[in-house]
Design a protein around this motif. Sequence first.
Motif, PDB file in Angstrom:
ATOM      1  N   GLY A  83      23.111 -14.701   6.571  1.00 55.76           N
ATOM      2  CA  GLY A  83      23.761 -15.552   7.565  1.00 55.76           C
ATOM      3  C   GLY A  83      22.958 -15.599   8.844  1.00 55.76           C
ATOM      4  N   ALA A  85      23.218 -17.205  13.154  1.00 61.67           N
ATOM      5  CA  ALA A  85      24.146 -17.665  14.186  1.00 61.67           C
ATOM      6  C   ALA A  85      23.370 -18.261  15.349  1.00 61.67           C
ATOM      7  N   SER A  86      24.070 -19.063  16.140  1.00 54.46           N
ATOM      8  CA  SER A  86      23.523 -19.616  17.371  1.00 54.46           C
ATOM      9  C   SER A  86      24.498 -19.316  18.499  1.00 54.46           C
ATOM     10  N   GLN A 101      22.363 -23.735  10.286  1.00 52.41           N
ATOM     11  CA  GLN A 101      23.498 -22.841  10.050  1.00 52.41           C
ATOM     12  C   GLN A 101      24.331 -23.295   8.858  1.00 52.41           C
ATOM     13  N   ASN A 105      24.478 -20.572   5.897  1.00 60.60           N
ATOM     14  CA  ASN A 105      25.752 -19.857   5.862  1.00 60.60           C
ATOM     15  C   ASN A 105      26.743 -20.418   4.856  1.00 60.60           C
ATOM     16  N   SER A 133      33.006 -13.078   7.704  1.00 61.83           N
ATOM     17  CA  SER A 133      33.027 -12.695   9.120  1.00 61.83           C
ATOM     18  C   SER A 133      34.449 -12.831   9.615  1.00 61.83           C
ATOM     19  N   SER A 143      29.942 -20.407  19.475  1.00 61.33           N
ATOM     20  CA  SER A 143      29.382 -20.311  18.114  1.00 61.33           C
ATOM     21  C   SER A 143      30.249 -21.142  17.175  1.00 61.33           C
ATOM     22  N   TYR A 146      28.840 -21.800  13.587  1.00 58.48           N
ATOM     23  CA  TYR A 146      28.939 -20.544  12.837  1.00 58.48           C
ATOM     24  C   TYR A 146      30.375 -20.323  12.367  1.00 58.48           C
ATOM     25  N   THR A 149      31.204 -22.607   9.467  1.00 52.95           N
ATOM     26  CA  THR A 149      30.656 -22.186   8.175  1.00 52.95           C
ATOM     27  C   THR A 149      31.460 -21.036   7.589  1.00 52.95           C
ATOM     28  N   LYS A 150      31.946 -20.147   8.449  1.00 54.18           N
ATOM     29  CA  LYS A 150      32.688 -18.997   7.948  1.00 54.18           C
ATOM     30  C   LYS A 150      34.108 -19.382   7.529  1.00 54.18           C
TER      31      LYS A 150
END
Length: 270
Positions: A83, A85-86, A101, A105, A133, A143, A146, A149-150
């Motif tokens: 994974g 992240a930004s 991402q 991810n 996450s 984020s 991110y 995606t999670k």
Amino acid sequence: MQQILITGAAGGIGRAAAKKFSALGYSLWLVDREGSALEELCRQLPHCRAFIVDLADRAQLSNLLSELESDPGELAVGLVNAGIASTLHVADSDPADLDLQLEVNLRSAIQINRALAKKMLTQKRGHIINTISAAALVPLPGSATYSATKFGLRGFTNALHAELQGSGVYVSGIYPSAVDTPMLRWEARNGGSPLNFVSTPKSADYIADLILKALRTRKLEYYSSRSDSWMGKLIGCVPGLLVRIYPFFARLGQRGMQRYRRQLELQGEH
């Protein structure tokens, strides 16, 4: 000898998991884009194969999955762990960074899960474990992609779990909050979401032990703490609550981030 595939194997959680599974006698398929770190890890561990793959490169990913599906050996475990992240707000983000991402991810994770499910259904046994996450339950301002995606990977994992019910193939999701990894250290230095630092970061070994617990008990979801679980579920039920409580937790997180930075400085990291 049982085999395990681990993506993101050169990073904190992946590296810790690789060492623990190796100690249990597993043969390792280790995947990461960081070739030198991956090969160095493989030199330390017996029965290890290194696959230097950029999961955002669809051709490289396809080649990896073709090799996985055609390998005659039985695969006991697939740990989908990679994974990125930004720390930029959406309006300030480069579109290419958002796409990256999504590719790493979510898209690559889904494709790897598909290949694992196909192989394990043929075997009639196996266990797919996705490192997701706590951001799959509590959205992280700063984020957002991110978090998206999670959230997506959690939905996919739960649906796949239902699809494979009764097949002999198990699916689990791991939901860590803050973990002391290179990714968290980078976020601490580059304006990561303060929500990542509300709780004291767990060690990568702690999360690797949680992965081993998932393998033993075969439940669907595992959290790094009970409070993470309840807070995530509460905000999931009342999404507007985050906006109200965010300032309070952001202040807590800022203090936690400062403590974490001081800890890194004492360890000689700047």
